[in-house]
Design an enzyme around this catalytic site. Sequence first.
Site: not given
Length: 360
Positions: A139-141, A164, A168
């Site tokens: 993810t870009d998070e 979260y 990741k």
Amino acid sequence: MNKILGQTILVTGGAGFIGSTLVRQLIADSTATVINVDKLTYAGNLQSLIEVANHPRYRFEHVDICDAVAINRLFHEYQPDAVMHLAAESHVDRSISGPATFIETNIVGTYTLLEAARVYWSGLAAPRKNVFRFHHISTDEVYGSLGDTGFFTEDTAYQPNSPYSASKAAADHLVRAWHHTYGLPVVTTNCSNNYGPYHFPEKLIPLVILNAVNKKPLPIYGKGDNIRDWLYVEDHARALRLVLERGQVGEVYNIGGWNEKTNLQVVQAICALLDELRPQDEPYASLITYVPDRPGHDRRYAIDASKIARELGWKPLETFDTGLRKTVQWYLANTAWVDAVISGEYQNWIEQNYSDRKIS
Ligand code: TDX
């Protein structure tokens, strides 16, 4: 070009939102045999795969990626040519109220899968050893939050802010290390916010569509001015297939839709579509309700997807307008799927986590 797509692909998390879209595409548009490895948590749903369930190139394995014995058995039994790793806990709000399963599945699970893949791959003979790929979907998070300008690129430093995104980010680092240290042939992709059919209704877009249809409040965190970059899930799945086929080993590719919107713009666009497709007396926007903000809420995500465009020739086919219209139409037409996924466990979580949430 790598010939993986004619062979056997082990997809983890294939019953989830992005995973099931990928599995349906692989069965429809390639000659690959797909082994779907899924634990079937609250967000994993075999009803999203009904159209491929009996296909001769599709198998389902009800396995937790943290179960090393079971994962080793799958490698031994199916002798895959590639792993596409999508299994993850993915909801930021859940990670805030209960991070443990995120650490377990996203970090320990990725480690378990990497180790099993490494042992299996080490034992392969050329040419199969050369074509094997471990594709990690992220993810870009992991890059944290942007200010008003700029984009996430593949070189942006990691600054995960939520349990979260930290889980990741840890998984991304493990994948990188298994390549750097052991030579495991990996590719990693980091995507922006996905939306589309079969999305579990805890995430903003499906939650707002279904709440609106049921005349419930449409909760907007804070002022609704946080920005996300929306990617239609079918476009994302096409990008994943391209990266698996043609991506360079050890490389990272960012995948985004070039569709930056504030949350309020997204909710208003959904309301306008519903006003047109399912008119009622009051405009749906009258259900918009401002609620307390998410703790540590990332301000803005925006992906620079020029590397995958330049090097692999990918670009999204949907605009936000076309993708959102398809999504709203799908939710209006698929009430049986919706009713089935809103199971007891999801309802319990909502009650425990939102019952004391004051609507401001
Ligand atoms: O009820 C809501 N009201 C609201 O204002 C919900 C559920 C969300 N929001 C806001 C929070 C975010 O700014 O909408 C935005 C989108 O929220 P989510 O759908 O929860 O997604 P987000 O937190 O941005 O994370 C998503 O994108 C990156 C996915 O859930 C992640 O798995 C992915 O990695």
